[in-house]
Motif scaffolding. Structure first.
Motif, PDB file in Angstrom:
ATOM      1  N   PHE A 365      52.312  50.192  42.431  1.00 15.78           N
ATOM      2  CA  PHE A 365      52.542  50.299  43.865  1.00 15.78           C
ATOM      3  C   PHE A 365      51.504  49.451  44.591  1.00 15.78           C
ATOM      4  CE2 PHE A 365      54.246  54.761  42.838  1.00 15.78           C
ATOM      5  CZ  PHE A 365      55.501  54.243  42.576  1.00 15.78           C
ATOM      6  N   CYS A 366      51.961  48.488  45.366  1.00 18.25           N
ATOM      7  CA  CYS A 366      51.056  47.486  45.929  1.00 18.25           C
ATOM      8  C   CYS A 366      51.410  47.238  47.389  1.00 18.25           C
ATOM      9  CB  CYS A 366      51.169  46.185  45.123  1.00 18.25           C
ATOM     10  SG  CYS A 366      49.999  44.909  45.606  1.00 18.25           S
ATOM     11  N   ASP A 367      50.423  46.867  48.193  1.00 17.03           N
ATOM     12  CA  ASP A 367      50.623  46.469  49.583  1.00 17.03           C
ATOM     13  C   ASP A 367      50.547  44.961  49.706  1.00 17.03           C
ATOM     14  OD1 ASP A 367      50.962  49.070  50.359  1.00 17.03           O
ATOM     15  OD2 ASP A 367      48.891  49.356  51.031  1.00 17.03           O
ATOM     16  N   VAL A 368      51.027  44.446  50.824  1.00 18.01           N
ATOM     17  CA  VAL A 368      51.101  43.007  51.000  1.00 18.01           C
ATOM     18  C   VAL A 368      49.735  42.373  51.238  1.00 18.01           C
ATOM     19  CG1 VAL A 368      51.416  43.043  53.507  1.00 18.01           C
ATOM     20  CG2 VAL A 368      52.505  41.232  52.144  1.00 18.01           C
ATOM     21  N   ASP A 369      48.745  43.160  51.604  1.00 18.04           N
ATOM     22  CA  ASP A 369      47.407  42.625  51.864  1.00 18.04           C
ATOM     23  C   ASP A 369      46.467  42.833  50.673  1.00 18.04           C
ATOM     24  OD1 ASP A 369      47.147  45.346  52.028  1.00 18.04           O
ATOM     25  OD2 ASP A 369      46.746  45.383  54.180  1.00 18.04           O
ATOM     26  N   ILE A 370      47.021  42.897  49.468  1.00 21.93           N
ATOM     27  CA  ILE A 370      46.247  43.102  48.247  1.00 21.93           C
ATOM     28  C   ILE A 370      46.187  41.799  47.456  1.00 21.93           C
ATOM     29  CG2 ILE A 370      46.152  44.332  46.047  1.00 21.93           C
ATOM     30  CD1 ILE A 370      45.404  46.016  48.475  1.00 21.93           C
ATOM     31  N   TYR A 371      45.012  41.509  46.931  1.00 17.98           N
ATOM     32  CA  TYR A 371      44.812  40.361  46.052  1.00 17.98           C
ATOM     33  C   TYR A 371      44.372  40.903  44.694  1.00 17.98           C
ATOM     34  CZ  TYR A 371      43.193  35.750  44.472  1.00 17.98           C
ATOM     35  OH  TYR A 371      43.026  34.578  43.776  1.00 17.98           O
ATOM     36  N   PHE A 372      45.045  40.471  43.611  1.00 20.75           N
ATOM     37  CA  PHE A 372      44.684  40.953  42.280  1.00 20.75           C
ATOM     38  C   PHE A 372      44.662  39.783  41.310  1.00 20.75           C
ATOM     39  CE2 PHE A 372      49.215  41.630  43.016  1.00 20.75           C
ATOM     40  CZ  PHE A 372      49.790  40.945  41.964  1.00 20.75           C
ATOM     41  N   THR A 373      44.003  39.993  40.179  1.00 18.16           N
ATOM     42  CA  THR A 373      43.847  38.966  39.153  1.00 18.16           C
ATOM     43  C   THR A 373      44.687  39.315  37.926  1.00 18.16           C
ATOM     44  OG1 THR A 373      41.958  40.065  38.116  1.00 18.16           O
ATOM     45  CG2 THR A 373      41.489  38.560  39.943  1.00 18.16           C
ATOM     46  N   ALA A 374      44.800  38.344  37.002  1.00 16.56           N
ATOM     47  CA  ALA A 374      45.529  38.599  35.762  1.00 16.56           C
ATOM     48  C   ALA A 374      44.814  39.648  34.921  1.00 16.56           C
ATOM     49  CB  ALA A 374      45.680  37.295  34.984  1.00 16.56           C
ATOM     50  N   GLU A 375      43.478  39.678  34.998  1.00 15.21           N
ATOM     51  CA  GLU A 375      42.729  40.692  34.253  1.00 15.21           C
ATOM     52  C   GLU A 375      43.079  42.093  34.743  1.00 15.21           C
ATOM     53  OE1 GLU A 375      41.475  37.952  35.497  1.00 15.21           O
ATOM     54  OE2 GLU A 375      40.925  36.876  33.655  1.00 15.21           O
ATOM     55  N   PHE A 376      43.321  42.233  36.050  1.00 16.41           N
ATOM     56  CA  PHE A 376      43.694  43.555  36.563  1.00 16.41           C
ATOM     57  C   PHE A 376      45.017  44.017  35.973  1.00 16.41           C
ATOM     58  CE2 PHE A 376      46.495  45.820  39.477  1.00 16.41           C
ATOM     59  CZ  PHE A 376      45.851  47.042  39.496  1.00 16.41           C
ATOM     60  N   LEU A 377      45.978  43.111  35.823  1.00 13.49           N
ATOM     61  CA  LEU A 377      47.268  43.503  35.260  1.00 13.49           C
ATOM     62  C   LEU A 377      47.101  44.070  33.851  1.00 13.49           C
ATOM     63  CD1 LEU A 377      49.504  40.530  36.478  1.00 13.49           C
ATOM     64  CD2 LEU A 377      49.291  42.811  37.475  1.00 13.49           C
ATOM     65  N   ASN A 378      46.212  43.480  33.062  1.00 20.12           N
ATOM     66  CA  ASN A 378      45.934  44.045  31.735  1.00 20.12           C
ATOM     67  C   ASN A 378      45.246  45.400  31.847  1.00 20.12           C
ATOM     68  OD1 ASN A 378      47.042  42.078  30.021  1.00 20.12           O
ATOM     69  ND2 ASN A 378      45.247  40.756  30.269  1.00 20.12           N
ATOM     70  N   THR A 379      44.325  45.534  32.809  1.00 21.50           N
ATOM     71  CA  THR A 379      43.668  46.829  33.032  1.00 21.50           C
ATOM     72  C   THR A 379      44.689  47.885  33.407  1.00 21.50           C
ATOM     73  OG1 THR A 379      41.655  45.692  33.763  1.00 21.50           O
ATOM     74  CG2 THR A 379      41.878  48.010  34.356  1.00 21.50           C
ATOM     75  N   CYS A 380      45.675  47.498  34.210  1.00 17.59           N
ATOM     76  CA  CYS A 380      46.758  48.407  34.594  1.00 17.59           C
ATOM     77  C   CYS A 380      47.521  48.875  33.363  1.00 17.59           C
ATOM     78  CB  CYS A 380      47.677  47.697  35.583  1.00 17.59           C
ATOM     79  SG  CYS A 380      49.129  48.643  36.107  1.00 17.59           S
TER      80      CYS A 380
END
Length: 541
Positions: A365-380
């Protein structure tokens, strides 16, 4: 005659008293005089005829005493080494028992591990095993614990090989820092070292051909301490293949660290469905899609995007941004849902989650004003597990760049602003909107309260439902997830409680404690500067 007899009697009594005092004094001197050491020969006179021989004899006697003393110490050291070896074997048996217990959360094989049934050693070992079993069972390691409110959660801190990301920073500490205290540095270093020893064990999972792991393979870890139970660690290392990881779980019940489990996690087929509720804000969506294209499409490649749009205003512009991105990078894994009704974040996320028609999928679940990295996707991916774990990361919220970089012209780019520092932002530990969970868990828990309209409240409601369940809620700061600053407006249509939450968030979102203080007291600062200018300059003699 009578007087002479009386004097003679007095003289005798006085003589007896004097003799008695002398006897008492002699007894006192004999009792209080220091005794010579047993076996210690009196020192001969150097000037005596046998002085040299006496000293040699005394030195030989002392040397013999020291030899006996050293021999006794060596014997004691040998006994201590044997006892230490025995304790080490007991600890190894404890670790093996914990590993065999696995997900059951118990410790098996407490009997018969140490030979000599009925001996004191077996009883002490059994007591140790019972203590470790009780601590591990009570701790939230294998299963979740029902909590009354969000304030009862013990959050994790995350760490890399160099830095620790912590929530309880206070005014003097930083959100990202190297461990200053030696005991904390030693604790985390020992945990990483223990994990490496476990991974490099030739008997690990019967595989003797795996590569040798080193500290460069360590990605990140999380840990938290329950003060009445112990410390829980989860460490992630690079695996042998792409999208493969090694995850190790340890528990320290206020004693030696113990391995709970070691597992291989393959994330190659873990698709993430990113759901974004939206109304207007086409400019922010364009910025979001730029980050999405670079991270999700070009780097990760295992992502689906679901956009739930409310209303008709700017809808054509948003669709155009989606279509252009799809053409530029050949990205087809997206869904666009339009709802012609008033914006409701909970409703949008609920509709987006339930619209998925495939197999069980990981939701972000994400908002439009969020910035994330590829490392975060793995953490998820690594911190969620269907039926067992949900992930509530604590993101780093950036301050108003106009206040932080007001002296820069032009202001740094967004990528340059993504620095985790005390003066650039803060850990948004009061926000629960960005979360990773499997669709099955979301459906089983009952989803969002879609009756909540507008801003705020729906995320806390869902968070509390997970806390009341048996699922483990992983709450930790994440270095790859940022909330970009934007002006916050608190509209009159909000309820009093929502409006209060909105205003609190707005105040926290502008600048640091010190920077806000400079703004509040700027008139006093300016007055002080004016007074300093008006003071006559003092000439040196």
């Amino acid at each position: 005659m009578l007087r002479r007899g009386l004097l003679a009697w007095v003289f005798r009594v006085a003589l007896l008293l004097v003799l008695l005092c002398c006897c008492v004094s002699l007894v006192y001197l004999l009792a209080c005089s220091p005794r010579a050491d047993v076996g210690q020969a009196p020192l001969p006179w150097v000037s005596g005829p046998t002085g040299k021989d006496g000293y040699q004899a005394l030195l030989q006697e002392r040397e013999e005493q020291h030899r006996h003393y050293i021999s006794s110490l060596k014997k004691q050291i040998s006994q201590l080494k044997d006892e230490l070896q025995e304790r080490s074997e007991q600890l190894k048996n404890v670790q093996d028992s914990l590993e065999h217990a696995g997900g059951a959360g118990g410790i098996k094989g407490v009997g018969g591990i140490i030979g000599g049934e009925g001996t004191m050693g077996e009883r002490s070992h059994t007591d140790l095993m019972d203590f470790l079993r009780s601590q591990l069972t009570k701790a939230e390691v294998h299963t979740g614990v029902k909590l009354p409110t969000e304030y009862a959660v013990v959050p994790f801190d995350s760490f890399t090989f160099q830095k620790v990301y912590q929530l309880e920073t206070g005014l003097t500490r930083h959100p990202e820092e190297k461990p200053v205290r030696k005991d904390k540095r030693d604790e985390l270093a020992e945990t990483i070292e223990t994990a490496l020893e476990t991974l490099n064990n030739p008997e690990e999972e019967g595989n003797v051909h795996h590569h040798t792991y080193s500290s460069s393979d360590f990605i990140e870890g999380i840990y938290r301490t329950e003060r009445d139970k112990g410390t829980h660690y989860e460490l992630t290392f690079k695996g042998d293949q792409n999208h493969e990881f090694k995850r190790l779980v340890f528990f320290r019940p206020f004693g030696p660290i113990m391995k709970v489990k070691s597992e291989r996690v393959d994330t190659s087929n873990m698709l993430i469905n990113i759901i974004v509720p939206l109304a207007k804000r086409a400019d922010k969506f364009k910025q979001f899609m730029h980050n999405f294209r670079e991270v999700c499409v070009k780097q990760d490649g295992r992502v689906h995007l679901t956009v739930v749009y409310f209303g008709k205003e700017q809808v054509a512009e948003v669709k155009s941004i989606l279509e252009n991105t799809s053409k530029e990078v050949s990205f087809k894994n997206y869904t666009f849902i339009q709802l012609n009704e008033e914006f409701s974040r909970g409703k949008g996320l609920d509709v987006g989650a339930k619209s998925w028609k495939g197999n069980n999928v990981l939701l972000f679940f994400c908002d439009v004003d969020i910035y994330f990295t590829a490392e975060f996707l793995n953490t998820c991916r690594l911190n969620t597990q269907p039926g067992k774990k949900v992930f509530y990361p604590v993101l780093f919220s950036l301050y108003n760049p106009a206040l932080i970089y007001g002296h820069h012209d032009p202001a740094p780019s967004i990528e340059q602003q993504l620095a985790i520092k005390k003066d650039t932002g803060f850990w948004r530990d009061f926000g629960f909107g960005m979360t990773c969970q499997y669709r099955s868990d979301f459906i089983n828990i009952g989803g969002f309260d879609i009756d909540i309209k507008g801003w705020g409240g729906e995320d806390v409601h869902l968070y509390r439902k997970y806390l009341h369940s048996n699922l483990i809620v992983v709450r930790t700061p994440v270095r790859g997830l940022f909330h970009l600053w934007h002006e916050k407006r608190c509209v009159d249509e909000l309820t009093p409680e929502q409006y209060k939450m909105c205003m609190q968030s707005k105040a926290m979102n502008e600048a640091s404690h010190g920077q806000l203080g400079m703004l509040v007291f700027r008139h006093e600062i300016e007055a002080h500067l004016r007074k300093q200018k008006l003071k006559p300059s003092i000439k040196k003699p």
